[in-house]
Every structure is written in C-alpha cells, then in structure tokens.
Design an enzyme around this catalytic site. Structure first.
Site, PDB file in Angstrom:
ATOM      1  N   ARG A 112     104.978  55.854  70.339  1.00  0.00           N
ATOM      2  CA  ARG A 112     105.719  55.086  69.337  1.00  0.00           C
ATOM      3  C   ARG A 112     106.034  55.956  68.116  1.00  0.00           C
ATOM      4  O   ARG A 112     105.123  56.476  67.461  1.00  0.00           O
ATOM      5  CB  ARG A 112     104.874  53.873  68.920  1.00  0.00           C
ATOM      6  CG  ARG A 112     105.414  53.083  67.761  1.00  0.00           C
ATOM      7  CD  ARG A 112     106.582  52.228  68.162  1.00  0.00           C
ATOM      8  NE  ARG A 112     106.934  51.301  67.088  1.00  0.00           N
ATOM      9  CZ  ARG A 112     108.074  50.631  67.053  1.00  0.00           C
ATOM     10  NH1 ARG A 112     108.971  50.763  68.022  1.00  0.00           N
ATOM     11  NH2 ARG A 112     108.325  49.801  66.055  1.00  0.00           N
ATOM     12  N   GLU A 114      75.984  21.503  80.421  1.00  0.00           N
ATOM     13  CA  GLU A 114      76.446  20.114  80.600  1.00  0.00           C
ATOM     14  C   GLU A 114      77.226  19.689  79.348  1.00  0.00           C
ATOM     15  O   GLU A 114      77.152  20.362  78.318  1.00  0.00           O
ATOM     16  CB  GLU A 114      75.225  19.190  80.778  1.00  0.00           C
ATOM     17  CG  GLU A 114      74.447  19.499  82.037  1.00  0.00           C
ATOM     18  CD  GLU A 114      73.313  18.515  82.289  1.00  0.00           C
ATOM     19  OE1 GLU A 114      73.192  17.523  81.516  1.00  0.00           O
ATOM     20  OE2 GLU A 114      72.569  18.736  83.249  1.00  0.00           O
ATOM     21  N   GLU A 147      77.335  32.659  78.419  1.00  0.00           N
ATOM     22  CA  GLU A 147      75.959  33.158  78.679  1.00  0.00           C
ATOM     23  C   GLU A 147      75.138  33.200  77.393  1.00  0.00           C
ATOM     24  O   GLU A 147      74.323  34.095  77.187  1.00  0.00           O
ATOM     25  CB  GLU A 147      75.993  34.488  79.434  1.00  0.00           C
ATOM     26  CG  GLU A 147      76.570  34.275  80.830  1.00  0.00           C
ATOM     27  CD  GLU A 147      76.362  35.415  81.798  1.00  0.00           C
ATOM     28  OE1 GLU A 147      75.337  36.097  81.697  1.00  0.00           O
ATOM     29  OE2 GLU A 147      77.233  35.592  82.665  1.00  0.00           O
ATOM     30  N   GLY A 201     100.986  46.759  66.864  1.00  0.00           N
ATOM     31  CA  GLY A 201     101.885  45.932  66.048  1.00  0.00           C
ATOM     32  C   GLY A 201     102.549  44.828  66.860  1.00  0.00           C
ATOM     33  O   GLY A 201     101.914  44.192  67.702  1.00  0.00           O
ATOM     34  N   THR A 235      75.941  31.871  73.177  1.00  0.00           N
ATOM     35  CA  THR A 235      76.793  32.370  72.091  1.00  0.00           C
ATOM     36  C   THR A 235      76.094  33.537  71.385  1.00  0.00           C
ATOM     37  O   THR A 235      74.871  33.708  71.490  1.00  0.00           O
ATOM     38  CB  THR A 235      77.052  31.279  71.034  1.00  0.00           C
ATOM     39  OG1 THR A 235      75.791  30.964  70.416  1.00  0.00           O
ATOM     40  CG2 THR A 235      77.673  30.028  71.629  1.00  0.00           C
TER      41      THR A 235
HETATM   42  N1  COS Z   1      61.844  33.919  79.286  1.00  0.00           N
HETATM   43  C1  COS Z   1      60.783  33.140  79.558  1.00  0.00           C
HETATM   44  N2  COS Z   1      60.527  31.995  78.889  1.00  0.00           N
HETATM   45  C2  COS Z   1      61.378  31.639  77.932  1.00  0.00           C
HETATM   46  C3  COS Z   1      62.507  32.395  77.596  1.00  0.00           C
HETATM   47  C4  COS Z   1      62.716  33.573  78.318  1.00  0.00           C
HETATM   48  N3  COS Z   1      63.764  34.360  78.082  1.00  0.00           N
HETATM   49  N4  COS Z   1      63.161  31.781  76.603  1.00  0.00           N
HETATM   50  C5  COS Z   1      62.473  30.674  76.313  1.00  0.00           C
HETATM   51  N5  COS Z   1      61.407  30.593  77.114  1.00  0.00           N
HETATM   52  C6  COS Z   1      60.389  29.541  77.111  1.00  0.00           C
HETATM   53  C7  COS Z   1      59.696  29.484  75.784  1.00  0.00           C
HETATM   54  O1  COS Z   1      58.600  30.356  75.726  1.00  0.00           O
HETATM   55  C8  COS Z   1      59.261  28.038  75.709  1.00  0.00           C
HETATM   56  O2  COS Z   1      58.088  27.856  76.488  1.00  0.00           O
HETATM   57  P1  COS Z   1      56.995  26.763  76.079  1.00  0.00           P
HETATM   58  O3  COS Z   1      57.681  25.436  76.180  1.00  0.00           O
HETATM   59  O4  COS Z   1      55.925  26.967  77.075  1.00  0.00           O
HETATM   60  O5  COS Z   1      56.612  27.106  74.672  1.00  0.00           O
HETATM   61  C9  COS Z   1      60.395  27.305  76.413  1.00  0.00           C
HETATM   62  O6  COS Z   1      61.022  28.290  77.249  1.00  0.00           O
HETATM   63  C10 COS Z   1      61.386  26.737  75.441  1.00  0.00           C
HETATM   64  O7  COS Z   1      61.830  27.812  74.622  1.00  0.00           O
HETATM   65  P2  COS Z   1      62.425  27.601  73.166  1.00  0.00           P
HETATM   66  O8  COS Z   1      61.485  26.736  72.377  1.00  0.00           O
HETATM   67  O9  COS Z   1      62.815  28.919  72.616  1.00  0.00           O
HETATM   68  O10 COS Z   1      63.700  26.762  73.544  1.00  0.00           O
HETATM   69  P3  COS Z   1      64.774  26.063  72.640  1.00  0.00           P
HETATM   70  O11 COS Z   1      64.852  24.632  73.041  1.00  0.00           O
HETATM   71  O12 COS Z   1      64.634  26.415  71.204  1.00  0.00           O
HETATM   72  O13 COS Z   1      66.103  26.709  73.203  1.00  0.00           O
HETATM   73  C11 COS Z   1      67.228  28.510  74.171  1.00  0.00           C
HETATM   74  C12 COS Z   1      66.427  27.991  73.016  1.00  0.00           C
HETATM   75  C13 COS Z   1      66.414  29.586  74.831  1.00  0.00           C
HETATM   76  C14 COS Z   1      67.625  27.457  75.180  1.00  0.00           C
HETATM   77  C15 COS Z   1      68.486  29.037  73.568  1.00  0.00           C
HETATM   78  O14 COS Z   1      68.093  30.099  72.740  1.00  0.00           O
HETATM   79  C16 COS Z   1      69.486  29.581  74.566  1.00  0.00           C
HETATM   80  O15 COS Z   1      69.330  30.647  75.173  1.00  0.00           O
HETATM   81  N6  COS Z   1      70.629  28.891  74.629  1.00  0.00           N
HETATM   82  C17 COS Z   1      71.789  29.375  75.324  1.00  0.00           C
HETATM   83  C18 COS Z   1      71.795  28.928  76.699  1.00  0.00           C
HETATM   84  C19 COS Z   1      72.828  29.683  77.451  1.00  0.00           C
HETATM   85  O16 COS Z   1      72.816  30.906  77.517  1.00  0.00           O
HETATM   86  N7  COS Z   1      73.770  28.967  78.035  1.00  0.00           N
HETATM   87  C20 COS Z   1      74.764  29.586  78.823  1.00  0.00           C
HETATM   88  C21 COS Z   1      74.802  28.852  80.095  1.00  0.00           C
HETATM   89  S1  COS Z   1      75.050  29.838  81.487  1.00  0.00           S
HETATM   90  S2  COS Z   1      76.751  30.672  81.241  1.00  0.00           S
END
Ligand code: COS
Length: 384
Positions: free
Chosen positions: A267, A126, A363, A339, A365
């Site tokens: 080349r 979003e 997916e 080049g 960074t």
């Molecule tokens: N599998 C299962 N559970 C997962 C997980 C995974 N791969 N990754 C995180 N979780 C769970 C955590 O265990 C945690 O659970 P609890 O709340 O029960 O403790 C919860 O999800 C939140 O995880 P975390 O605290 O690591 O989340 P953050 O808010 O710090 O965010 C994320 C980190 C994972 C969101 C970030 O590292 C991420 O991947 N961002 C990128 C998102 C993305 O790829 N966007 C692209 C969009 S689609 S093209």
C-alpha cells in the site's frame, strides 16, 4: 524464534500448516458467509491423522501431548478460527473420557474419535449457568439401570454435528455443584434433541447449538467417573483445554499480522509503502512482540502439562487469558494498519477481528480466568 521443536512436532506443525493453506484459506470466506459446517475439512484432518494426536496409542491414537495439539490448533487458527474451534472442541469433549472414563468407555469411544469417524461435543453451559458453572439445572435421575436426563444445554460447540456428547448434569440436586455427574450421550438417543442453531458474530463455520434432554434415557454405564464427581470432571477438562484456546489466540493473531505486513508493504501513500512509516512500524513491532510472548507462554504451559504436572489450572488460565487478550488487540490493530481495506470483506482481517472476540469469552471468560489465577495465588500464598 526457535522453540526447539522435535522432528515429530515440526512435521505435525507443517502438516497442519499445509492443510490450512491449501484447504482452509480458499474456502474460509465462503464458510463464514454461508455459516457452513466444515465437514470436508474435518475429513481432510482425519485422513491426515490429526484427530489421533491426543489419543493414547493403545486406543488407536498417536499418543502425543498438549504441545502437539497446540501446534495443530495454532496453524488451523491462523487460517480460520471457525474451523479450528470445531477441531479443538472435539478435544474438549473428549477430555472427560480421556481423563476420567472407564477402560470400557475408552475402548468403546476413543478409537472412533482418533480416526475422526465420530466428532465430540462438551455440554456444560446452560441458559442460567455460564460463568457460574456450578448453577446448572439439568438433572440425571437413576431409574433401574438407566439415567434419565432432563434439561437444556446452551451454546454447545459442535452441537448437532457431533455424534458423542459429554454432558454434565445433577444426580443430586440438593448438593448443587457437588451433586453433578458427567455422562456420555450419543446422538440419536430417544429424548435427545437439538434446539436453536445460533447465528454468531464470528466463528460462523462452527456450529453452536442448544441440546434438549426430554426424559432422555441412557445406560447406567454411561456415567463418567463416580456420581458427584461431575464438577471436577468439568473443571479438569477445562484446565486441560484452555491452553488450546491460548494456541487459537496465537494462531489467529499470526494470521492477522501476516496480512497486515503483506498489505503494508504494498500500500502506497504519500509516495511510499506505508510500512516505511514509523507509525506503522511501531504498531507492527508491538504486534510481533506480543504474538511471540504469547506463543512462548502457550508452548511453555503445554510443555509443563506434558511433563505430567498435576495442577495446571493456573498455568492454563494464564496462557488462555494472555494469548486471547493479545489476539483481540492484534486482530484489531491489523484492521487498523489496513485502514478502510481492513474493514472490507475483500480481506480476511475483518473476519479475524470478529472471530477473535469469542476467545475472550468461551471456555471461561477472561474475567473468570483472572479469578482462577487469583484463587490459585491465594492458595499458594497460604502454603508458604
Ligand atoms: N480442579 C479441581 N477442582 C476444582 C477446580 C479445578 N480446576 N476448580 C474448582 N474446583 C473445585 C473447588 O476446589 C471446589 O471444591 P470444594 O467444593 O470441595 O471446595 C469446587 O470445585 C467449587 O469451586 P469454586 O468454589 O471455585 O466454584 P465457584 O462456584 O466459585 O465457580 C468456577 C468457579 C470454577 C465455576 C468458575 O471459575 C469457572 O471456571 N467458570 C467458567 C466455566 C466455564 O469455563 N465455562 C465454559 C463452558 S465450556 S466452553
């Protein structure tokens, strides 16, 4: 290198390679220039059964695994990352249904996806929630037997073109990420609109668009899994898909490398083909070595996933980060080897260098991938 692929895997790779060479290469520059969605190529991929690869046989698919999908994605990426992104994003959008969908949802949607009749998109990002995926604000409120969605999704691959959208929205705002749920929303549902179509640096054949939900009502049974499980659905989806982004990196790097070698043999400077110079040979040697290292990692991770491994988060993040950093480096160096010619649109490597950049961004960074790997290392160390 021999990766000991079985006969089926070789057939899939060769089929995708043939389509890439015959159908994608001739039109890639035009698709890029005109920012044209590759519907014709999607039809060819559907006829070749390549949309069926990762769908289980009981839902009309071929029941193949991550490795087979990676092989197809790699070959398409070698020709055009815009086309490969369109194809791979369809799998990304399907994973929530495949991994967490009910039997009814699987029966309803997967057969159409398997034959390429309906394309899928995944909606998580979003305007205010990119890396911080837990910060989404789109809501889904239960009203009798319907969920009412409100909010905006941004930068959604296949947006506008796909028929089926897997959307992450908050059913309990107060709980933040733990109050998120996943939903299936079909194109044409009243209140589901398409906003701005993005103009991009690369992967211009793919569609990247805003999704707007304005009191969009969907049946209650369109929830995927339980209320509150949406963040896990999203994370597991990304865990499964990221190895495929690694395969995109391997493919595009191979495509750029092949162009650079072809050019360097022809080349002539200082009276010799430039491939005879050690400065060029060393660049090509590093490129070839790094591509092979990334391919070995991507295939190993895909096989690990196909072995039934439960937690693939760290492994798939490793494949994604390594192969896509490599792809940026190799495509940039392909331009360098060629080049001035490499910089011109007459050759495909300038497009490949532009296209490759997204791999370090989408997916998750590559900084986020390193966070994911780091968090996994901390957990593993604590268990020892
Ligand atoms: N599998 C299962 N559970 C997962 C997980 C995974 N791969 N990754 C995180 N979780 C769970 C955590 O265990 C945690 O659970 P609890 O709340 O029960 O403790 C919860 O999800 C939140 O995880 P975390 O605290 O690591 O989340 P953050 O808010 O710090 O965010 C994320 C980190 C994972 C969101 C970030 O590292 C991420 O991947 N961002 C990128 C998102 C993305 O790829 N966007 C692209 C969009 S689609 S093209």
């Amino acid at each position: 290198m021999d990766y000991f692929l079985n006969d089926d895997q070789i057939m899939i790779r060769d089929l995708a390679r043939q389509i890439a060479d015959e159908k994608v290469v001739p039109v890639r520059a035009e698709l890029d220039e005109k920012e044209e969605f590759p519907w014709e190529i999607m039809k060819v991929l559907a006829q070749a059964d390549l949309f069926a690869l990762f769908i289980p046989e009981e839902y009309g698919g071929l029941g193949k695994g991550a490795l087979e999908l990676c092989l197809a994605v790699e070959e398409l990426s070698r020709a055009c990352l815009g086309v490969a992104t369109t194809y791979a994003a369809n799998a990304l959008g399907t994973y929530p249904i495949l991994l967490f969908g009910s039997e009814e949802q699987k029966k309803k949607y997967l057969p159409d996806i398997a034959v390429g009749r309906r394309l899928v998109a995944f909606g998580l990002t979003e305007p205010n929630a990119g890396s911080d995926a837990g910060g989404i604000q789109t809501t889904a409120r239960l009203d009798n037997d319907e969920y009412v969605l409100n909010g905006t999704k941004q930068w959604i691959t296949n947006g506008g073109e796909a028929d089926i959208y897997t959307i992450i929205a908050l059913t309990d705002k107060a709980k933040g990420a733990r109050g998120a749920s996943a939903f299936i929303v079909e194109k044409g549902t009243p209140g589901f609109l398409f906003g701005k179509k993005e103009k991009k640096m690369g992967i211009r054949a793919s569609s990247t668009r805003e999704l707007i939900f304005d009191n969009c009502r969907i049946p209650r049974e369109n929830i995927i899994g339980k209320e509150g499980s949406g963040f896990i659905v999203a994370m597991k989806t990304l865990d499964n898909a990221r190895v495929g982004v690694g395969a995109q990196g391997v493919g595009i790097a191979q495509g750029a490398f092949d162009e650079a070698v072809r050019f360097a043999r022809k080349r002539v400077q200082f009276g010799h083909p430039i491939i005879s110079f050690q400065a060029v040979q060393h660049m090509l040697a590093d490129m070839a070595t790094e591509i092979e290292a990334a391919r070995a990692l991507v295939y190993a991770v895909a096989r690990y996933m196909d072995s039934g491994a439960k937690d693939v988060s760290k492994a798939s993040a490793m494949a994604k980060v390594f192969a896509t950093d490599m792809a940026m480096k190799v495509t940039t160096n392909a331009v360098q080897v060629m080049g001035g010619s490499g910089y011109m649109k007459e050759y495909p490597v300038e497009k490949m260098m532009r296209d490759a950049k997204i791999l370090q961004i989408y997916e998750g960074t590559n900084q986020i991938q390193r966070n994911v790997i780091g968090q996994a290392l901390i957990k593993e160390a604590a268990r020892k």
